[in-house]
Design a protein around this motif. Structure first.
Motif: not given
Length: 268
Positions: A21-26, A40-45, A58-61, A68-70
């Protein structure tokens, strides 16, 4: 194979339960964590600050308006969780080629409950989701009883400066103000977050209270003084923006926070 519809009407099909899962909202990151989905959280803002220990692990996206799309693509997600207000249409469209982008649209308490139920279905966390829905429903009913005899007061809720901007109609903040029996003086203005002129606030609604939110703009004492000179009798109050604008499980803490806020304001 199963099929679910998100809150903006997009129909999504999944061969199996999404695991990455990627989450774009805090506020939604916090909710996913509370549903037992930390692994399951792979990336967060970079703005996902609750719970705090996720930040270094967690990876910051990127942010909510600039991802960062890539970097997201490299995380090989099964699903990206976005929000209609927090994330732009351009962001959603740029990510749809990677995997399904689930978009929430939360403007009311019932919308927040539906979001949690949807997450329960999406990620096979129905029991956890149901427990949170029940907790929030109980807290909501308890707060409605608490606020029933409180006076109604006119209020302005400011979110930005230079230019000054306020929460208007059709926003989650407006829903929270209404629940608290604060009449939003900008609810009838065009736009969800209208620009406002402080020196005209008295003729635009003459609020009893002006709330200065802690986010997204960090209001300070000098701003309260500036506003106070223009509104004269209005009480200027600093408030925790997370409690008014974070939908999801944060609502459980918000209802207790609102009780304390009412006690601070008194009955005058």
């Amino acid at each position: 194979m199963f099929e679910l519809t998100d809150q903006i009407g997009q129909v999504h099909q999944f061969a199996s339960t999404p695991k990455r899962i990627i989450s774009l909202v805090p506020s939604q990151t916090e909710t996913l964590f509370e549903l037992g989905l930390e692994e399951q959280l792979m990336g967060i803002t970079k703005f996902c600050v609750h719970p705090y220990h996720l930040r270094p692990t967690k990876i910051k996206i990127g942010g909510t308006k600039n991802v960062h799309v890539e970097k997201i693509k490299a995380l090989n997600p099964d699903i990206i969780i976005a929000n209609k207000e927090e994330n732009t249409l351009e962001i959603v469209e740029s990510l749809q080629g990677i995997c399904p982008v689930w978009v929430t649209d939360v403007r009311s308490f019932d919308d927040a409950l539906r979001m949690i139920k949807d997450f329960g279905e999406l990620f096979n966390k129905r029991t956890d989701a149901d427990k949170w829905v029940q907790k929030l429903q109980y807290a909501y009913k308890d707060f409605i009883r608490f606020v029933a005899n409180r006076p109604e007061r006119k209020a302005a809720y400011l979110i930005w400066r230079e230019p000054y901007m306020a929460a208007g109609k059709d926003t989650f903040i407006d829903e929270m103000l209404t629940l608290n029996k604060f009449q939003n003086i900008y609810a009838n203005r065009p736009g969800r977050y209208p620009e406002v002129e402080i020196r005209k606030m008295r003729i635009q609604g003459d609020p009893d209270i002006v709330f200065l939110s802690s986010e997204p703009y960090p209001f300070k004492e000098e701003h309260a003084f500036e506003i106070g000179r223009s509104t004269h009798h209005a009480k200027t109050v600093f408030v925790d923006g997370e409690m008014f604008s974070w939908h999801g499980v944060r609502l459980f803490k918000a209802f207790e926070y609102f009780k304390i806020l009412h006690d601070r304001l008194g009955d005058e």
